[in-house]
Scaffold this motif. Structure first.
Motif, short mmCIF file in Angstrom:
data_model
loop_
_atom_site.label_atom_id
_atom_site.label_comp_id
_atom_site.label_asym_id
_atom_site.label_seq_id
_atom_site.Cartn_x
_atom_site.Cartn_y
_atom_site.Cartn_z
N ASP A 1 -5.50 -1.94 -11.54
CA ASP A 1 -5.68 -0.50 -11.65
C ASP A 1 -4.33 0.17 -11.93
OD1 ASP A 1 -6.87 1.94 -11.61
OD2 ASP A 1 -7.30 1.98 -9.46
N THR A 2 -4.36 1.36 -12.48
CA THR A 2 -3.16 2.18 -12.68
C THR A 2 -3.45 3.59 -12.17
OG1 THR A 2 -3.83 2.79 -14.93
CG2 THR A 2 -2.38 0.86 -14.68
N PHE A 3 -2.47 4.18 -11.52
CA PHE A 3 -2.65 5.53 -10.98
C PHE A 3 -1.30 6.09 -10.56
CE2 PHE A 3 -3.50 2.33 -7.77
CZ PHE A 3 -2.63 2.65 -6.75
N ALA A 4 -1.25 7.39 -10.32
CA ALA A 4 -0.04 8.07 -9.87
C ALA A 4 0.01 8.06 -8.35
CB ALA A 4 -0.01 9.50 -10.38
N GLY A 5 1.21 8.22 -7.79
CA GLY A 5 1.37 8.32 -6.35
C GLY A 5 1.33 9.76 -5.89
N ILE B 1 -4.93 7.86 -1.83
CA ILE B 1 -4.75 6.94 -0.70
C ILE B 1 -5.80 5.83 -0.79
CG2 ILE B 1 -5.08 6.72 1.80
CD1 ILE B 1 -2.37 7.84 1.15
N SER B 2 -7.03 6.18 -1.09
CA SER B 2 -8.09 5.15 -1.21
C SER B 2 -7.81 4.24 -2.39
CB SER B 2 -9.46 5.82 -1.34
OG SER B 2 -9.68 6.33 -2.65
N LYS B 3 -7.26 4.79 -3.47
CA LYS B 3 -6.92 3.96 -4.63
C LYS B 3 -5.84 2.95 -4.27
CE LYS B 3 -7.36 5.29 -8.79
NZ LYS B 3 -8.10 4.79 -9.97
N ALA B 4 -4.84 3.39 -3.48
CA ALA B 4 -3.75 2.49 -3.11
C ALA B 4 -4.26 1.36 -2.22
CB ALA B 4 -2.64 3.27 -2.41
N TRP B 5 -5.21 1.65 -1.32
CA TRP B 5 -5.78 0.59 -0.49
C TRP B 5 -6.58 -0.39 -1.35
CZ3 TRP B 5 -3.84 -0.88 3.70
CH2 TRP B 5 -3.38 0.00 4.69
N ALA B 6 -7.40 0.13 -2.26
CA ALA B 6 -8.16 -0.75 -3.14
C ALA B 6 -7.23 -1.63 -3.97
CB ALA B 6 -9.06 0.08 -4.06
N ALA B 7 -6.06 -1.08 -4.31
CA ALA B 7 -5.10 -1.81 -5.14
C ALA B 7 -4.46 -2.98 -4.40
CB ALA B 7 -4.01 -0.86 -5.64
N GLU C 1 4.47 6.06 -4.84
CA GLU C 1 5.07 6.06 -6.17
C GLU C 1 4.08 5.75 -7.29
OE1 GLU C 1 8.08 7.02 -6.70
OE2 GLU C 1 8.88 7.01 -4.66
N GLY C 2 2.92 5.20 -6.95
CA GLY C 2 1.98 4.83 -7.99
C GLY C 2 2.40 3.55 -8.70
N THR C 3 1.78 3.30 -9.83
CA THR C 3 2.00 2.06 -10.56
C THR C 3 3.04 2.24 -11.67
OG1 THR C 3 0.15 2.59 -12.02
CG2 THR C 3 -0.32 1.22 -10.08
N GLY C 4 3.49 1.11 -12.22
CA GLY C 4 4.42 1.14 -13.34
C GLY C 4 5.85 0.90 -12.92
N PHE D 1 0.83 -1.21 0.00
CA PHE D 1 0.00 0.00 0.00
C PHE D 1 0.86 1.25 0.00
CE2 PHE D 1 -1.06 3.40 2.96
CZ PHE D 1 -2.06 4.05 2.24
N PHE D 2 1.86 1.29 0.89
CA PHE D 2 2.66 2.50 1.02
C PHE D 2 3.42 2.80 -0.27
CE2 PHE D 2 6.46 4.92 2.03
CZ PHE D 2 5.92 5.99 2.72
N TYR D 3 4.01 1.77 -0.86
CA TYR D 3 4.74 1.99 -2.11
C TYR D 3 3.81 2.58 -3.17
CZ TYR D 3 7.21 1.42 -6.45
OH TYR D 3 7.79 1.69 -7.67
N LEU D 4 2.62 1.98 -3.34
CA LEU D 4 1.69 2.46 -4.36
C LEU D 4 1.19 3.87 -4.04
CD1 LEU D 4 -0.32 -0.84 -4.91
CD2 LEU D 4 1.32 0.21 -6.51
#
Length: 726
Positions: free
Chosen positions: A485-489, A538-544, A465-468, A459-462
């Motif tokens: 999912d893909t998103f920025a950090g 933050i919510s996106k990273a948890w969902a990820a 830093e986001g994805t990729g 979670f913290f990394y995403l």
């Protein structure tokens, strides 16, 4: 009132006690803010000012306990106070019951800048009550039971110096009288090095309730002197210099001289010499490992000070002693809150006997101390994984902060420790080590905490830093997700500020991953605004990582992609187009924790004190033995438009009542109408499937609610699992 969330009827009219009126509900996020608040929102406080704030909190403790509906047998003891830059205050309390420590009894009370209480976060919500404090088991019997049930040590024996201590164990839904025992023996790793484990057993039956390692450690191998030539702070006393760092609270690094893990101070001596040059960069000098430790602990102190205005582990300006060269062939480093100190081993033949003193290891161990001084996350289950993740997160942030050319920042844990795979853990891809979890599952609470920490690390990394694919610190990283999912950090500094504020302000000893999601969303709202991109991401990273679902994007208003396997709300029924397909009830098995459900209390659980019908998660409603109400609900459920739609679920009822009079009830409500009622009269030895006709609601989107009510005498427990509509 013996409840998780007391004052069900009195929350709205909490006792008015000046500035200490406390609303016994979960804290809500702050209003939007156009700019970030520095230092995770906290201001620097001197040791004297902090001490006075603690004294004030202690003076308020009795009124706070009364306001929250706690009983006359309960006492609060102030543990920490944090002050926001805008004047808001957060007071953390530990709790006792008739003088006994309460494990899982801690809480945080929040005050606005006007001095009025705004809410609280409680590890065990509401009052605590046990039948009595006279145990059936003796302390010696409890110690024997603890030895029998120890999981993390071999050839276990009771640590007679610690013995067995009577406590109230309130981590489960119903508090019980218990013993906390310390067991020693051989560790599970190489060489059978000494280990210590806490075992908690029921004081009446000796049944094990919990067990966890007392050394919150990083196990690994070293790579000699990892920091190269650096400046360290020392002290001149007479004609000799010592590794005493007066600029960092008097932190002292000792040579343990290979004292055993069970008594690391036994042969310890101070590093002392007439010149102020230390170590050779090789293991031929005992000073080399001490240089690494001294440098790493100083950088960790500076990181917390510069980033969060925190002065040392306990925020009191006091440094903790550290011991290098502990034991023989020890592939370990650990923090021990009992002695407020840290220990570092020398590695083993597997890594050419190189010390376990890398920079991120020092940051990791000192951060265990910060966790102990704040949320004190229990070192077992999901909270234990969060404890380990917190140390990995801040150990990593210390590495970035130090900006050491010989050890650049990255999201690999222990990459300088010469591990056979090149690292101990990877935050971007936790599962790469073959054991760590990168995605939340219902079994996360039963996995070793060093492996379940992967969920928090991922979670913290995403979030940062986001994805990729990226190259960070000269190492390859790849932020993949569990839901494609893909998103920025939001950047590592913002992500760390969110985690620190969540840890110190909203988390308690029993916080699990679902609770950590709530805590970080609250923290992100405090720091960046409730409708900020930071909170959304933050919510996106948890969902990820399969914890909850993403919030709507505040920039576009459109919903975020849902985690793989989740079900989107069904549209309202229409007279045209396809009929409502139905059965859109989310997470009816509870194996995704609280996802999809709204609960008035902590009903959804994987506690081993009761059994699930299927899997390991279920809903535990009522069982207090006093007047109480609570509810569990889900809205916008699509009822099938064809056939004979039904609600089915499995119910187990256990009661202390007798006869067929319905004293305690569980009602099934749909859109506010009661369709079925179950009571203590429906007691059963196991789960029984129940069916409720929903034909009257064909094609409609409805709210389903299970509403429990208990009278003032005797307890009834209602267990729910495997709920479906179809």
């Amino acid at each position: 009132m013996s409840r998780k969330n007391t004052l069900a009827a009195a929350v709205a009219a909490a006792l008015a006690l000046g500035t200490v009126t406390v609303v016994a509900t979960q804290s809500t996020a702050a209003a939007d803010s156009s700019s970030a608040r520095p230092g995770a929102g906290f201001r620097a406080v001197s040791a004297d000012a902090r001490a006075e704030a603690l004294r004030t909190a202690d003076r308020e403790a009795a009124a706070v306990a009364k306001s929250l509906g706690f009983g006359a047998d309960e006492r609060l003891v102030a543990k920490d106070v944090l002050l926001d830059t805008d004047g808001a205050r957060h007071v953390r309390y530990d709790r006792t019951y008739r003088g006994l420590p309460v494990i899982g009894g801690d809480l945080v009370v929040h005050y606005g800048k006007n001095g009025k209480a705004t809410g609280s976060d409680q590890a065990h919500q509401g009052a605590i009550k046990v039948a009595g404090t006279t145990p059936k088991l003796s302390a010696s019997d409890a110690s024997a039971a603890a030895v029998k049930h120890a999981k993390h040590v071999k050839n276990a024996k009771s640590a007679e110096s610690d013995g067995s201590t009577l406590v109230v164990y309130a981590v489960g839904k119903v508090p019980v009288l218990a013993y906390r025992s310390t067991v020693t023996g051989e560790g599970e790793g190489e060489g059978g090095a000494a280990a210590r484990e806490a075992v908690i057993v029921d004081a009446a039956s000796g049944t094990p309730l919990d067990q966890y390692e007392l050394h919150q450690s990083v196990t690994g191998t070293g790579n000699g002197t990892t920091v190269g030539q650096v400046s360290i702070e020392t002290t001149l006393s007479g004609s000799n210099y010592t590794l005493t760092d007066a600029t960092h609270g008097g932190t002292i690094v000792y040579d343990s001289y290979n004292s055993s893990q069970s008594n690391p101070k036994q042969n310890a001596r101070t590093f002392s010499k007439t010149t102020n040059t230390w170590g050779t960069g090789t293991t031929s000098s005992r000073e080399s490992a001490a240089v690494d430790a001294s440098y790493g602990l100083a950088k960790t102190w500076d990181y917390y000070k510069d980033s969060f205005n925190r002065s040392g582990i306990r925020n009191d300006g006091r440094g903790a002693p550290a011991y290098v060269h502990v034991d023989t062939s020890l592939l370990n480093a650990f923090y021990d809150d009992d002695c407020f100190c840290m220990f570092f081993g020398d590695g083993s033949s597997q890594n050419s006997n190189t010390p376990v003193t890398a920079l991120d290891v020092a940051g990791h161990e000192m951060s265990h101390g910060v966790t102990a001084a704040t949320a004190n996350l229990n070192y077992s289950g999901e909270s234990g994984g969060l404890n380990e993740a917190t140390s990995d997160i801040f150990g990593t942030m210390v590495e970035f902060y130090a900006n050491n050319a010989g050890d650049p920042g990255d999201y690999y844990i222990g990459e300088k420790l010469n591990m056979s795979g090149g690292y101990m853990r990877r935050m971007d891809n936790p599962a790469s080590d073959g054991s760590s979890l990168g995605c939340w599952t219902s079994s996360a609470g039963s996995v070793d905490v060093h492996y379940s920490s992967g969920i928090g690390n991922h979670f913290f990394y995403l979030a940062a830093e986001g994805t990729g694919a990226k190259t960070i610190g000269g190492r390859a990283h790849n932020g993949t997700t569990c839901n494609s999912d893909t998103f920025a950090g939001i950047g590592k500094d913002k992500a760390a500020a969110v985690w620190y504020r969540a840890l110190t302000t909203y988390m308690t000893s029993t916080t699990n991953y679902s609770g950590a999601r709530t805590a970080t969303l609250n923290a992100a709202a405090d720091l960046y605004g409730a409708n900020s991109q930071e909170r959304y991401l933050i919510s996106k990273a948890w969902a990820a990582v399969s914890v909850g679902t993403a919030l709507p994007d505040p920039g576009t208003g459109s919903p975020s992609p849902s985690p793989s396997g989740s079900t989107s709300p069904s549209p309202s029924p229409s007279s045209t187009g396809n009929p409502n397909p139905g059965n859109a009830l989310t997470n009816g098995s509870f194996e995704q924790g609280t996802a999809g459900w709204t609960q008035s209390d902590s009903d959804i659980t994987n506690s081993t004190l009761q059994a699930a019908h299927g899997g390991s998660w279920y809903a535990w409603m009522m069982g207090y033995g006093t007047s109480a109400v609570e509810s569990l609900s889900q809205s916008n459920i699509a009822v099938p438009a064809t056939g004979s739609p039904k609600l089915t679920f499995w119910l187990k009822v256990s009661t202390q009542e007798s006869g067929y009079t319905a004293y305690d009830t569980l009602k099934v409500n749909v859109n506010g109408a009661t369709l079925a009622t179950y009571s203590n009269a429906n007691a059963s030895a196991g789960y029984v499937q129940k069916t409720v006709d929903l034909s009257a609601y064909k094609g409609q989107n409805v709210k389903l609610e299970f509403a429990g009510a208990e009278d003032a005498y005797l307890a009834t427990v209602f267990l729910l699992d495997d709920i479906a509509i179809g």
